[in-house]
Design a protein around this motif. Structure first.
Motif, PDB file in Angstrom:
ATOM      1  N   LEU A 155       0.840  -1.188   0.000  1.00 40.39           N
ATOM      2  CA  LEU A 155       0.000   0.000   0.000  1.00 40.39           C
ATOM      3  C   LEU A 155       0.882   1.247   0.000  1.00 40.39           C
ATOM      4  CD1 LEU A 155      -3.030   0.920   0.277  1.00 40.39           C
ATOM      5  CD2 LEU A 155      -2.541   1.205   2.717  1.00 40.39           C
ATOM      6  N   ASN A 157      -1.894  -3.847  -4.719  1.00 41.92           N
ATOM      7  CA  ASN A 157      -0.934  -3.555  -3.650  1.00 41.92           C
ATOM      8  C   ASN A 157      -0.147  -4.781  -3.193  1.00 41.92           C
ATOM      9  OD1 ASN A 157      -1.587  -0.731  -3.352  1.00 41.92           O
ATOM     10  ND2 ASN A 157      -3.519  -1.386  -2.448  1.00 41.92           N
ATOM     11  N   LYS A 183       2.497   4.879   0.743  1.00 41.24           N
ATOM     12  CA  LYS A 183       2.627   5.672   1.973  1.00 41.24           C
ATOM     13  C   LYS A 183       2.868   7.128   1.577  1.00 41.24           C
ATOM     14  CE  LYS A 183       5.988   2.871   3.046  1.00 41.24           C
ATOM     15  NZ  LYS A 183       5.698   1.756   2.101  1.00 41.24           N
ATOM     16  N   LEU A 231      -7.499   3.601  -2.188  1.00 46.47           N
ATOM     17  CA  LEU A 231      -6.998   2.234  -2.310  1.00 46.47           C
ATOM     18  C   LEU A 231      -7.394   1.380  -1.107  1.00 46.47           C
ATOM     19  CD1 LEU A 231      -3.429   2.903  -3.762  1.00 46.47           C
ATOM     20  CD2 LEU A 231      -5.394   1.943  -4.977  1.00 46.47           C
ATOM     21  N   LYS A 232      -7.630   2.007   0.039  1.00 45.28           N
ATOM     22  CA  LYS A 232      -8.104   1.288   1.222  1.00 45.28           C
ATOM     23  C   LYS A 232      -9.609   1.042   1.188  1.00 45.28           C
ATOM     24  CE  LYS A 232      -4.696   2.970   4.631  1.00 45.28           C
ATOM     25  NZ  LYS A 232      -4.561   3.799   5.863  1.00 45.28           N
ATOM     26  N   ARG A 261      -2.433   3.359  -9.449  1.00 46.83           N
ATOM     27  CA  ARG A 261      -1.565   2.429  -8.713  1.00 46.83           C
ATOM     28  C   ARG A 261      -0.932   1.434  -9.674  1.00 46.83           C
ATOM     29  NH1 ARG A 261       1.667  -0.332  -6.881  1.00 46.83           N
ATOM     30  NH2 ARG A 261       1.873  -1.253  -4.801  1.00 46.83           N
ATOM     31  N   LYS A 296     -17.123  -8.769   3.190  1.00 38.60           N
ATOM     32  CA  LYS A 296     -16.197  -8.929   4.310  1.00 38.60           C
ATOM     33  C   LYS A 296     -16.833  -9.643   5.497  1.00 38.60           C
ATOM     34  CE  LYS A 296     -13.130  -5.018   3.333  1.00 38.60           C
ATOM     35  NZ  LYS A 296     -12.571  -3.732   3.833  1.00 38.60           N
ATOM     36  N   GLU A 329     -11.907   3.562   1.335  1.00 37.01           N
ATOM     37  CA  GLU A 329     -12.576   4.510   2.230  1.00 37.01           C
ATOM     38  C   GLU A 329     -13.583   5.394   1.513  1.00 37.01           C
ATOM     39  OE1 GLU A 329      -9.389   6.614   4.083  1.00 37.01           O
ATOM     40  OE2 GLU A 329      -8.762   4.927   5.333  1.00 37.01           O
ATOM     41  N   SER A 365      -7.926  -5.875  -5.977  1.00 35.14           N
ATOM     42  CA  SER A 365      -7.491  -6.749  -4.882  1.00 35.14           C
ATOM     43  C   SER A 365      -6.017  -7.124  -5.006  1.00 35.14           C
ATOM     44  CB  SER A 365      -8.336  -8.022  -4.849  1.00 35.14           C
ATOM     45  OG  SER A 365      -8.059  -8.840  -5.974  1.00 35.14           O
ATOM     46  N   ILE A 394      -4.395   7.197  -1.151  1.00 39.71           N
ATOM     47  CA  ILE A 394      -4.223   6.057  -0.245  1.00 39.71           C
ATOM     48  C   ILE A 394      -5.570   5.624   0.336  1.00 39.71           C
ATOM     49  CG2 ILE A 394      -3.186   5.328   1.945  1.00 39.71           C
ATOM     50  CD1 ILE A 394      -0.848   7.297   1.228  1.00 39.71           C
ATOM     51  N   GLY A 395      -6.390   6.601   0.714  1.00 40.85           N
ATOM     52  CA  GLY A 395      -7.725   6.285   1.242  1.00 40.85           C
ATOM     53  C   GLY A 395      -8.582   5.559   0.232  1.00 40.85           C
TER      54      GLY A 395
END
Length: 329
Positions: free
Chosen positions: A16, A247, A18, A317-318, A51, A195, A320, A244, A314-315
């Protein structure tokens, strides 16, 4: 003299990304030459493909790729008057100079009630991706059952709605209960949280016991290896993304798709939306019309401030974000 802020790749991502993998630079822009124009970014797009692109095509020090809605602030190009808005593909920059090639003017009839950032989302690349993926790759027909994963994202949320507009049953999955609630609000026939599902296999069976005619895949990996077994005979799969895996430091094993592909006589096709560039103006009008009519709804995750581009990326990719992630400069 105008000073542009740009975000560049300082260090190739390991897993992921940073915040320390990016560096903010200042670039002095020269005076305009004849035929050029100076643009100021108003909204910048945040997308998963960035990404993947960073892995394949970027060197450390390169400016991060991406599109923006930008306003013309100075012009020596008669095709672009001061104050006009365009969609450009100029990366993570606050200002840039263009000769006009590749710029897409926002139509003068753009409704005042709609944010111009939609030209990066529902009335832009994500909207066209959903539209062409369903109609040209999946060749979706009324009455069929459509499965879409990452269904609360920029593309997935539009896939489900377009399928409903065109009289299909839609099953969507997302990674949180609020996102599932959002899908139901959009009119998805079935939605579940992958999930918290005890078994993905059982959740897919329960949502559509007869299986799926079309699968719009944004995720790849384990989800796809399970979902392919739920396709109907002669089903079609549009491979749009594989978030999925983006990263992963170590490549995932599988999925091994040959047996279900053969037994069910499936069609699977990867695609990139720019294949249909010659048709985009016509179909953007369709998407805009659906939004004005209230048939196609949108949600934007807006982050304020150019300095927060890495955090927004980043958010996203998470997972969010809900809907389209954009940064307002």
């Amino acid at each position: 003299m105008v000073t542009a802020k740009v975000w560049a790749l300082k260090k190739h991502f390991e897993g992921l990304p940073k915040t320390g993998d990016f560096v903010l630079k200042m670039i002095e822009l020269p005076k305009l030459k004849e035929g050029e124009l100076l643009l100021e970014s108003v909204f910048l797009s945040i997308d998963p493909y960035m990404r993947l692109y960073s892995q394949k095509d970027m060197k450390e020090g390169d400016i991060m790729p991406g599109t923006q809605v930008a306003r013309t602030v100075e012009s020596k190009n008669p095709a672009f008057t001061v104050g006009t808005f365009v969609v450009a593909n100029s990366g993570w920059r606050t200002h840039f100079i263009s000769d006009g090639k590749g710029l897409q003017l926002l139509p003068p009839t753009w409704p005042e009630s709609l944010p111009r950032s939609l030209a990066l989302g529902a009335v832009g690349m994500p909207g066209l991706t959903a539209y062409f993926g369903l109609l040209e790759v999946c060749k979706m027909k009324p009455g069929e059952t459509v499965l879409v994963n990452a269904a609360a994202g920029a593309v997935g949320s539009l896939v489900g709605q377009i399928a409903k507009i065109l009289d299909c049953k839609v099953v969507g999955c997302a990674g949180s209960d609020p996102k599932v609630a959002y899908l139901k609000k959009l009119g998805f026939d079935e939605a579940f949280n992958y999930k918290t599902a005890t078994s993905l296999d059982e959740a897919l069976s329960k949502a559509s016991p007869d299986g799926y005619d079309c699968f719009f895949d944004n995720v790849g990996g384990e989800f796809s290896s399970v979902a392919i077994n739920h396709m109907k005979k002669y089903g079609r799969i549009a491979v749009c993304g594989a978030i999925s895996q983006y990263n992963d430091s170590v490549p995932q094993k599988g999925p091994y798709i040959q047996v279900p592909m053969i037994l069910k006589e499936l069609q699977m096709e990867g695609f990139i939306v720019y294949r249909w560039d010659n048709r985009k103006e016509e179909d953007l009008k369709v998407l805009l019309k659906w939004i004005v009519e209230g048939k196609l709804k949108y949600h934007e995750q807006v982050t304020e401030g150019f300095e927060n581009m890495p955090a927004a990326f980043i958010g996203m990719l998470k997972g969010e974000n809900l809907g389209k992630a954009v940064v307002k400069v």
